[in-house]
Design an enzyme around this catalytic site. Structure first.
Site, PDB file in Angstrom:
ATOM      1  N   LYS A  89       0.826  -1.214   0.000  1.00  6.87           N
ATOM      2  CA  LYS A  89       0.000   0.000   0.000  1.00  6.87           C
ATOM      3  C   LYS A  89       0.853   1.253   0.000  1.00  6.87           C
ATOM      4  O   LYS A  89       0.378   2.343  -0.333  1.00  6.87           O
ATOM      5  CB  LYS A  89      -0.936  -0.001   1.207  1.00  6.87           C
ATOM      6  CG  LYS A  89      -2.043  -1.039   1.101  1.00  6.87           C
ATOM      7  CD  LYS A  89      -3.372  -0.399   0.819  1.00  6.87           C
ATOM      8  CE  LYS A  89      -4.362  -1.406   0.273  1.00  6.87           C
ATOM      9  NZ  LYS A  89      -5.642  -0.822  -0.086  1.00  6.87           N
ATOM     10  N   ASP A 137      -8.345   0.402   7.094  1.00  7.10           N
ATOM     11  CA  ASP A 137      -8.244  -0.652   8.101  1.00  7.10           C
ATOM     12  C   ASP A 137      -6.791  -0.809   8.494  1.00  7.10           C
ATOM     13  O   ASP A 137      -6.426  -1.734   9.188  1.00  7.10           O
ATOM     14  CB  ASP A 137      -8.827  -1.964   7.576  1.00  7.10           C
ATOM     15  CG  ASP A 137      -8.578  -2.119   6.108  1.00  7.10           C
ATOM     16  OD1 ASP A 137      -7.425  -1.932   5.690  1.00  7.10           O
ATOM     17  OD2 ASP A 137      -9.540  -2.407   5.372  1.00  7.10           O
TER      18      ASP A 137
END
Ligand SMILES: Cc1ncc(COP(=O)(O)O)c(C=O)c1O
Length: 411
Positions: A89, A137
């Site tokens: 990410k 998250d």
């Protein structure tokens, strides 16, 4: 295919749907350019390769596993070391923050502002006035917070009730203010959007929805770098026939599918998406041939994949490009993480986190199910690429599941 597991899987029920809609052959359709055109990924690749500390992540051959499965090869791209953030990410959110700042500065100053000038801190006074916000998250928020810190803007992060304290602290360590929302991931997305609209912040989300596509597009463009690295790392006669990718909102899977399609055309690998049983929005969307939302009542251990709504942009690619969707149970994750930590099939120990090993867990489970393996076209000629999308991003959960700390595993 055959597979023997030292530690038998508990309850390996899986559901599979083949997407007959997926375009089997042919080149990347121009009709999909508005979703993620090749030049957007080219730009992201060119930019991220210039960042300090950039180096390609390792592509590890799991020879013993491919022998056990009876396939020609299995490769695991280990994203645990990506920019020191622990997951792939790092490529998406931070890059989108940079693109956003470039756009804001260019329009505010009335001249073209380059990313290098932003990176060097030349516009710190202006960037400090900008606040980025996102729901997460964990991993996407860490990337946005890191990007905000690198490029000099403020950052607000929204997390849902189940996000661990360790993940929260990791984002705070990059200077972000973290707000906990009493609800699930999708509720945190809505809260972030509402607060940002009220206070003039800029949402940098990894999921797109009607009217919000530009930054998720940049996030996905950043992910495309992994495919370019893989194509540099593999000999041309060893290109993957299959890629098993874990899906949350689908942005990762769509970026990988799109980039392979753009680079390899007809020879792109068959795209197989694995999702948690409890958060099977991509599977259900494939089943109904349109985006279907799932109300999550129980969070999966695969925290990064526990998403109930598909990203609209991602769906546009996956609808045409992803071949198969499968669901897996949480019970597969611990044994898979332990098998990797112990040196799967004789490989060196690898630290893979709960969401990061989902594709591998799915592959091993498929290997134990000959009819599903045949349905996915796996045979002795198959070469399978796995994206190990995270390391021990939550060290406590990692230790609980593996029985040892990540540092001990790497010894
Ligand atoms: C480690 C990891 N793998 C995979 C994914 C899935 O990415 P996407 O939500 O774009 O499908 C995520 C998402 O957070 C993640 O954290």
């Amino acid at each position: 295919m055959r597979i023997t597991q030292s530690e038998p899987y508990v309850s390996a029920a899986m559901r599979h749907v083949h997407n007959a809609q997926a375009n089997g052959g042919g080149n990347w359709p121009e009709a999909l350019d508005p979703v993620l055109e090749p030049s957007l990924i080219d730009d992201a690749v060119d930019e991220i390769r210039r960042w300090p500390g950039y180096r390609p992540t390792p592509l590890i051959a799991l020879k013993g596993l491919s022998d056990e499965l009876g396939v020609a090869g299995v490769w695991y791209k280990d994203e645990a070391t990506r920019f020191g953030l622990g997951s792939f990410k790092a490529l998406g959110g931070a890059y989108a923050v940079l693109c956003l700042l470039r756009q804001i500065l260019t329009s505010k100053l009335g001249k073209s502002v380059g990313t290098e000038a932003i990176r060097s801190g030349e516009y710190r006074t202006e960037t400090r006035e900008v606040t980025v916000a996102t729901a997460t998250d964990g991993n996407h928020g860490r990337s946005v917070a890191w990007g905000a810190q690198q490029f000099g803007c403020r950052c607000m992060i929204y997390i849902h009730a189940e996000v661990s304290a360790v993940r929260k602290q990791a984002m705070e360590a990059y200077g972000a203010t973290v707000v906990r929302v009493n609800g699930n991931y999708d509720e945190s997305v809505r809260q972030a959007a509402a607060d940002a609209a009220e206070r003039g912040w800029h949402v940098v989300s990894d999921t797109s929805y009607p009217g919000y596509t530009e930054l998720p597009q940049r996030v996905m463009a950043g992910y495309g770098l992994m495919v370019d690295e893989v194509l540099d790392q593999l000999p041309p006669d060893q290109l993957p026939t299959h890629v098993f990718i874990q899906g949350g909102v689908g942005g990762l899977a769509a970026a990988v599918c799109a980039r392979f399609w753009q680079r390899l055309g007809d020879h792109r690998p068959r795209t197989v998406i694995a999702e948690p049983d409890q958060a099977d929005c991509l599977y259900r969307s494939a089943l109904h041939q349109k985006p279907v939302a799932v109300h999550i009542t129980e969070e999966s251990i695969m925290a990064g994949l526990s998403c109930g709504e598909v990203s609209q942009l991602a769906w546009n690619v996956l609808h045409h490009g992803a071949n198969d969707f499968i669901t897996i149970e949480d019970s597969l994750i611990g044994p898979t993480m332990r098998a990797l930590a112990e040196g799967l099939g004789g490989a060196a120990p690898i630290v893979g986190g709960e969401s990061g090993v989902a594709g591998l867990a799915a592959l091993i489970a498929v290997g134990a199910d000959p009819s599903l393996a045949a349905a996915l076209g796996l045979d002795s000629g198959s070469r399978i690429l796995l994206l190990g999308t995270e390391g021990a991003t939550d060290p406590e959960i990692y230790r609980d599941l593996v029985g040892r700390a990540a540092e001990t595993v790497l010894g």
